[in-house]
Design an enzyme around this catalytic site. Structure first.
Site, short mmCIF file in Angstrom:
data_model
loop_
_atom_site.label_atom_id
_atom_site.label_comp_id
_atom_site.label_asym_id
_atom_site.label_seq_id
_atom_site.Cartn_x
_atom_site.Cartn_y
_atom_site.Cartn_z
NE ARG A 216 -2.66 -1.37 3.49
CZ ARG A 216 -2.97 -2.59 3.94
NH1 ARG A 216 -3.75 -3.38 3.22
NH2 ARG A 216 -2.53 -3.02 5.10
CG PHE A 232 -10.80 -6.89 -5.88
CD1 PHE A 232 -11.82 -7.83 -5.90
CD2 PHE A 232 -10.11 -6.64 -7.06
CE1 PHE A 232 -12.14 -8.52 -7.06
CE2 PHE A 232 -10.42 -7.31 -8.24
CZ PHE A 232 -11.44 -8.26 -8.24
CG ASP A 254 -14.92 -4.89 -1.49
OD1 ASP A 254 -13.70 -5.06 -1.43
OD2 ASP A 254 -15.74 -5.76 -1.10
CG ASP A 307 -5.26 -6.63 -2.90
OD1 ASP A 307 -4.71 -7.73 -3.16
OD2 ASP A 307 -5.36 -6.18 -1.75
CB CYS A 347 -3.35 -13.17 -2.13
SG CYS A 347 -5.12 -13.36 -2.32
N1 SAH Z 1 -6.95 -4.28 -0.91
C1 SAH Z 1 -7.58 -4.58 0.36
C2 SAH Z 1 -7.81 -6.06 0.56
C3 SAH Z 1 -8.66 -6.71 -0.52
S1 SAH Z 1 -9.31 -8.24 -0.04
C4 SAH Z 1 -6.72 -3.98 1.47
O1 SAH Z 1 -5.63 -3.48 1.20
O2 SAH Z 1 -7.15 -4.00 2.62
C5 SAH Z 1 -10.38 -8.64 -1.35
C6 SAH Z 1 -11.70 -7.88 -1.37
O3 SAH Z 1 -12.37 -8.23 -2.58
C7 SAH Z 1 -12.68 -8.18 -0.27
O4 SAH Z 1 -13.02 -6.98 0.39
C8 SAH Z 1 -13.93 -8.76 -0.98
O5 SAH Z 1 -15.14 -8.28 -0.41
C9 SAH Z 1 -13.77 -8.21 -2.36
N2 SAH Z 1 -14.35 -8.99 -3.48
C10 SAH Z 1 -14.31 -10.31 -3.69
N3 SAH Z 1 -14.84 -10.63 -4.88
C11 SAH Z 1 -15.24 -9.45 -5.45
C12 SAH Z 1 -15.84 -9.11 -6.69
N4 SAH Z 1 -16.14 -10.03 -7.60
N5 SAH Z 1 -16.10 -7.80 -6.93
C13 SAH Z 1 -15.80 -6.87 -6.02
N6 SAH Z 1 -15.21 -7.12 -4.84
C14 SAH Z 1 -14.94 -8.40 -4.55
#
Ligand code: SAH
Length: 401
Positions: A216, A232, A254, A307, A347
């Protein structure tokens, strides 16, 4: 103590200190070890190689705890591993990670800290733990005691993880206080200028994605003057880092409404703390669909973050996962203005860094864009990888320009 004997030649991996023994490597079992109990691991010829935890229902039949016939792992041994892991996370001036105000830090990172299946995170001194394997569950009380002795304000269990099913462990009582006080509804942690509220009861994993802390900051450094799309976003993560880095605007995308509500509060904390305000949107939608919508609308961005959650749980799912990664990367590249930056992550442990490069290369090819790798990111340093356990390196990222 019960013993397991390995097939001929299968002692190699244990000698190389790899912590996993798969079912196919086990020749026979001497005794009737109970789920999660500690067994002596013997070579075909009978020599004791070390000790590990017995998981009769898992493909990973034994997870190693020690690699010497003399190091018999009991409760004190496990507690000493927890203490050593915590000490390794002390700041350079010796302050315990549990004592540092508002610090969010992984204290114990499973296999790579010698404690297979055990995760312990600390948020401002409140510990949140996951016991994902039979052996981890077996030593639960010792792990909790070691965390309390190290100064935890309380220990909260978030062992509501899928992997427990594969271990034949029940999911009863996997969420709740294990020791000390009830954690507050929201715990505040700081990452540089950024303040996050963490919901350890309802959040993902233990409440927060500590593993992207350093990424980040890396990505935030590219954000000045850019229109950012943070896909995400979870509770704001990369979007907050970009706003702190001087972004022109940020869209957070998200599927989770609760994550976005917390993101909104985190942005208020950021701007309230003196970071210049920029326009911020919160969009609750599926990234796969929303990126296509932006494409059809002709909307463009200068910096896009991807992400996503783990698309591949296992090697068998890798090809399908690769399609998912390629799809979103291709779409994102098409939404980038010339000179734009794409910060893209995977990940999925099953996906190697090389394969992820290939997927992004294919996406750029199809998007008809020349892109350069200007930076790589890795899981944060409190999520180390034991050299003997390459599987521990699961998170990788590319910054493309
Ligand atoms: N970048 C964030 C962590 C992301 S975790 C950080 O730095 O804290 C992945 C995220 O993707 C989760 O919040 C989950 O709700 C979301 N997610 C999963 N599938 C998704 C989709 N198809 N569209 C949008 N969001 C999604």
């Amino acid at each position: 103590m019960d013993k397991i004997f390995l097939r001929k030649g299968r002692e190699r991996s244990v000698e190389r200190r790899h912590p996993w023994i798969f079912s196919g490597a086990v020749e026979r079992v001497d005794g009737a070890p109970s789920v999660g109990s500690t067994v002596a691991v013997c070579a075909y010829g009978g020599a004791i190689l070390g000790y590990g935890s017995w998981s009769p229902q898992s493909q990973i039949r034994v997870r190693m705890l020690s690699y010497s016939p003399d190091a018999v792992p009991g409760g004190e041994y496990v507690k000493s591993l927890v203490s050593a892991a915590i000490e390794r996370r002390a700041s350079s001036d010796g302050v315990s990670p549990l004592a540092a105000a508002n610090r969010g830090v992984r204290l114990v990172h499973g296999e790579s800290d010698g404690l297979p299946g055990v995760v312990a995170d600390s948020y401002d001194g409140w510990c949140v733990v996951q016991f994902a394997s039979a052996g981890a569950e077996h030593f639960r009380n010792e792990v909790v005691a070691a965390l309390m002795e190290a100064g935890a304000k309380g220990v909260f269990n978030r062992s509501d993880v899928d992997s427990r099913k594969r271990e034949g462990l029940s999911d009863e009582g996997t969420v709740g206080v294990l020791a000390g006080a009830e954690p507050p509804e929201f715990i505040e942690i700081h990452e540089g200028a950024i303040r996050y509220l963490v919901d350890v009861r309802n959040g993902h994993k233990t409440g927060f994605y500590l593993d992207q802390r350093e990424a980040r900051a890396q990505v935030g450094a590219y954000a000045a003057g850019r229109e950012v799309l943070n896909c995400f976003s979870y509770t704001g993560g990369f979007g907050l880092a970009c706003a702190a880095g001087g972004a022109k605007s940020v869209v957070n995308l998200d599927l989770s409404k609760t994550a976005l509500q917390l993101a909104e509060r985190n942005f208020e904390l950021l701007f309230g703390g003196g970071v210049p305000r920029c326009p911020v949107e919160f969009c609750c939608a599926d990234v796969f669909k929303q990126l296509r919508l932006y494409r059809d609308q002709g909307r463009q961005f200068d910096l896009i973050v991807l992400d996503p959650p783990k698309f591949a749980e296992t090697k068998a799912q890798l090809i399908r996962a690769a399609r998912g990664y390629k799809d979103i990367n291709l779409l994102a590249m098409k939404l980038l203005r010339p000179g734009g930056i794409l910060a893209t992550f995977s990940c999925s442990g099953a996906m190697t860094a090389e394969f992820f490069d290939t997927v992004c290369r294919e996406a750029a090819c199809d998007a008809k864009r020349d892109m350069q790798i200007i930076d790589r990111t890795h899981q944060a340093s409190d999520h180390p990888t034991a050299l003997s356990f390459p599987e521990g390196e699961y998170l990788k990222g590319l910054v493309l320009n």
